[in-house]
Every structure is written in structure tokens, then in C-alpha cells.
Design an enzyme around this catalytic site. Structure first.
Site, PDB file in Angstrom:
ATOM      1  CG  HIS A  12       0.021   0.023   2.468  1.00 15.66           C
ATOM      2  ND1 HIS A  12      -0.440  -0.942   3.485  1.00 15.66           N
ATOM      3  CD2 HIS A  12       0.767   0.860   2.986  1.00 15.66           C
ATOM      4  CE1 HIS A  12       0.550  -1.024   4.327  1.00 15.66           C
ATOM      5  NE2 HIS A  12       1.203   0.345   4.457  1.00 15.66           N
ATOM      6  CG  HIS A  59       0.279   4.391   7.756  1.00 14.41           C
ATOM      7  ND1 HIS A  59      -0.321   3.297   7.378  1.00 14.41           N
ATOM      8  CD2 HIS A  59       1.604   3.777   7.300  1.00 14.41           C
ATOM      9  CE1 HIS A  59      -0.006   2.411   6.641  1.00 14.41           C
ATOM     10  NE2 HIS A  59       1.439   2.691   6.426  1.00 14.41           N
ATOM     11  CG  HIS A 193       8.579   0.491   2.477  1.00 10.11           C
ATOM     12  ND1 HIS A 193       7.856  -0.860   2.705  1.00 10.11           N
ATOM     13  CD2 HIS A 193       7.638   1.385   2.769  1.00 10.11           C
ATOM     14  CE1 HIS A 193       6.721  -0.629   3.275  1.00 10.11           C
ATOM     15  NE2 HIS A 193       6.554   0.733   3.373  1.00 10.11           N
ATOM     16  CD  GLU A 240       3.941  -0.722   6.044  1.00 11.50           C
ATOM     17  OE1 GLU A 240       3.618   0.505   6.218  1.00 11.50           O
ATOM     18  OE2 GLU A 240       3.852  -0.946   4.751  1.00 11.50           O
TER      19      GLU A 240
HETATM   20  C1  DHB Z   1       5.169   4.984   1.287  1.00 10.65           C
HETATM   21  C2  DHB Z   1       4.964   3.407   1.751  1.00 10.65           C
HETATM   22  C3  DHB Z   1       4.237   2.996   2.700  1.00 10.65           C
HETATM   23  O1  DHB Z   1       3.860   1.744   3.339  1.00 10.65           O
HETATM   24  C4  DHB Z   1       3.144   4.161   3.305  1.00 10.65           C
HETATM   25  O2  DHB Z   1       2.502   3.609   4.399  1.00 10.65           O
HETATM   26  C5  DHB Z   1       3.550   5.487   2.950  1.00 10.65           C
HETATM   27  C6  DHB Z   1       4.404   5.805   2.084  1.00 10.65           C
HETATM   28  C7  DHB Z   1       6.023   5.156   0.141  1.00 10.65           C
HETATM   29  O3  DHB Z   1       6.754   4.205  -0.184  1.00 10.65           O
HETATM   30  O4  DHB Z   1       5.954   6.511  -0.175  1.00 10.65           O
HETATM   31 FE    FE Z   2       2.639   1.658   5.013  1.00 13.00          FE
END
Ligand code: DHB
Ligand code: FE
Length: 279
Positions: A12, A59, A193, A240
Site C-alpha cells: 500500500h 499510520h 522499504h 509491514e
Molecule cells: C510509502 C509506503 C508506505 O507503506 C506508506 O505507508 C507510505 C508511503 C512510500 O513508499 O511512499
Molecule cells: Fe505503510
């Protein structure tokens, strides 16, 4: 008894909401990501779920740092989306299934999990965008929903082992639900990430692919890692992937990978889309 039709896991990223709103799906940056979805939607048309149980992480929209439950389950007739400050349009409310919510809560608490029960719950991009990606043409997805929120925002986080067990307990509860309903499990987040700090932009393709393979072959594999290991291996937000593990835990019997697509990057994220069939 309820029928478990399978599981889907998907990343997401708020930028996806922007791409949908601005109809950028066929732009070169976005096409490889959106191309993963038509086969998944075709599978969904066969699977015909009535209800989706969504493992996701909030979040800061519904829970902030002052109050942060490890596990929270929605038990509301509907779930409202609201502006998170990403500049993406808010989506209409999502239908709940309070009967299934309370059945899951009863059964999972009986198995010694401590849950926060939410009879009112705002849902953020982690809940709304995956459902929009799966059912893009409807104003609202044609399913009822049960949100299960796992903290990945404020440490200490629940271990991989515990998230897998939570998923198992939810799956057992659903399998024993006395209702003529077809249930899909959805896990949203990951894969690797990191959004900020010295390693912003960090991605670990090798680990992501091993992890995804483990979900069908050996779901215990990820439980060898501590939360600190997972942050190191996948990035601060890569944890996550615990949502994928909870989704996998909820499946019963034999599990087979139906499809998987992986695209680097969407924004800062290694974006994955996985369908697991339950046989
Ligand atoms: C991004 C990834 C995420 O899981 C999130 O919750 C908010 C932003 C991103 O890669 O920009
Ligand atoms: Fe996220």
C-alpha cells in the site's frame, strides 16, 4: 460453515491513490505495477468473496503515538476513510460485518490474545487502496469488511511468530463461523522499504523474494527473525510484511501460490502482489 477462499497480499503506497485519481495507470512509471492486477481480479471473480478480513497497519489516522494497541479489531457497521495529508481523495465508507467481527474477537481472546475492540474506526490508505485496487470499477467494494490492525508504528512491535499465530487464530475462528459466507484474507503493507533516515530508499529484493516463497513452502521461516532483524533486512517500514505473515497464518490446509508480481520501486517501496489459494 464459512468457506475460506484464499488470501491476497499487496503493498500500500499513498502515491497509488494519486495515480488512480489522476488516471495515470498507463504511464510508463505505473503500468508495470497496475499490470499485476487484471489476473488477480479474474481470480476474485471466481473466488466470489462476501467478506474480506483485512490485516493492515494504521499510520496515525485512527491510532496515534499516545494510544497504540498492538492488535485492534474493528467491530463497526461501517469504516470511514479520512484525509491523512497525502493529497489523495478520501474514499466512501466501507461496509463492516459486526457479526463476524465479534465472532473473531470472542474466539481470538479465548486463545489468549489481547485485543482492542473498535466500534468506531477510521481506516487509512493501508486499508482503502488495496480494496480499491482489487475492485476499481465499483464506487465501494462489493464485500463486507473486518479490519484487523497490527501496530508497526511504535516499538515494541509484536514478533513475527506472534503475528503468524494471530493469523492462525483468526483463520480458525473464521473456519468455525456458522455462516453461509465466502471469506477472503487480505494482508497489506511491505515489501522492503524505508521512508526516512540514513537508509531512506532501502530495498532488499533477495530477502523479499525468499520471504514470499516461504509463505507457501514454510510459513514458519520468517519467525526465525526478531523485529530488529526484520528492520535491518527490510527497512523501518519493511516490517509491514508482518501483515503478509498474518494473512498466511489465517489460511487452512494446503496453500498454493496462484500468482505473484513484484515491481521496484513504487515511491520508496518494493511493491508486491501475491495470491495464495487454499485447497
Ligand atoms: C510509502 C509506503 C508506505 O507503506 C506508506 O505507508 C507510505 C508511503 C512510500 O513508499 O511512499
Ligand atoms: Fe505503510
Amino acid at each position: 460453515m464459512a468457506t475460506i477462499v484464499g488470501g491476497i497480499a499487496v503493498s500500500h503506497v499513498p502515491a497509488i491513490g494519486n495515480a488512480i485519481a489522476r488516471r495515470l495507470q498507463h504511464e510508463p512509471y505505473w503500468q508495470p505495477f497496475f499490470d499485476g492486477f487484471p489476473p488477480v481480479r479474474a481470480w476474485l471473480r471466481e473466488a466470489r468473496p462476501d467478506v474480506v478480513v483485512v490485516f493492515y497497519n494504521d499510520h496515525g489516522l485512527n491510532f496515534f503515538l499516545d494510544k497504540q494497541p498492538t492488535f485492534a479489531v474493528g467491530a463497526a457497521p461501517q469504516y470511514v476513510n479520512a484525509d491523512e495529508g497525502w493529497g489523495i481523495p478520501s474514499l466512501p465508507p466501507f461496509r463492516g460485518d459486526p457479526e463476524l467481527s465479534w465472532h473473531i474477537i470472542d474466539e481470538v481472546v479465548r486463545k489468549d490474545f489481547d485485543l482492542t475492540t473498535c466500534q468506531e474506526m477510521l481506516v487509512d490508505h493501508a486499508f482503502t487502496l488495496p480494496l480499491k485496487l482489487l475492485w476499481p470499477d465499483e464506487e465501494s467494494p462489493p464485500v463486507r469488511t473486518v479490519p484487523i490492525c497490527i501496530n508497526t508504528v511504535q516499538h515494541p512491535l509484536a514478533s513475527a511468530r506472534r503475528c503468524l499465530r494471530l493469523g492462525e487464530a483468526v483463520g480458525e475462528a473464521v473456519a468455525g463461523w456458522d455462516a453461509d459466507a465466502r471469506v477472503l484474507f487480505l494482508g497489506t503493507g511491505g515489501l522492503s522499504h524505508q521512508l526516512d533516515g540514513e537508509r531512506a530508499g532501502f530495498i532488499n529484493k533477495e530477502f523479499d523474494l525468499k520471504f514470499v516463497q516461504s509463505l507457501s513452502a514454510d510459513p514458519q521461516w520468517a519467525t526465525q527473525y526478531s523485529i530488529e532483524d526484520l528492520v535491518e533486512l527490510t527497512g523501518t517500514q519493511g516490517v509491514e510484511l508482518l501483515m503478509w505473515l498474518a494473512m498466511r497464518g489465517a489460511l487452512r490446509g494446503r496453500v498454493r501460490q496462484r500468482s505473484f508480481s513484484y515491481h521496484i520501486p513504487i515511491s520508496n517501496t518494493a511493491a508486491g502482489l501475491l495470491v495464495l489459494e487454499n485447497q
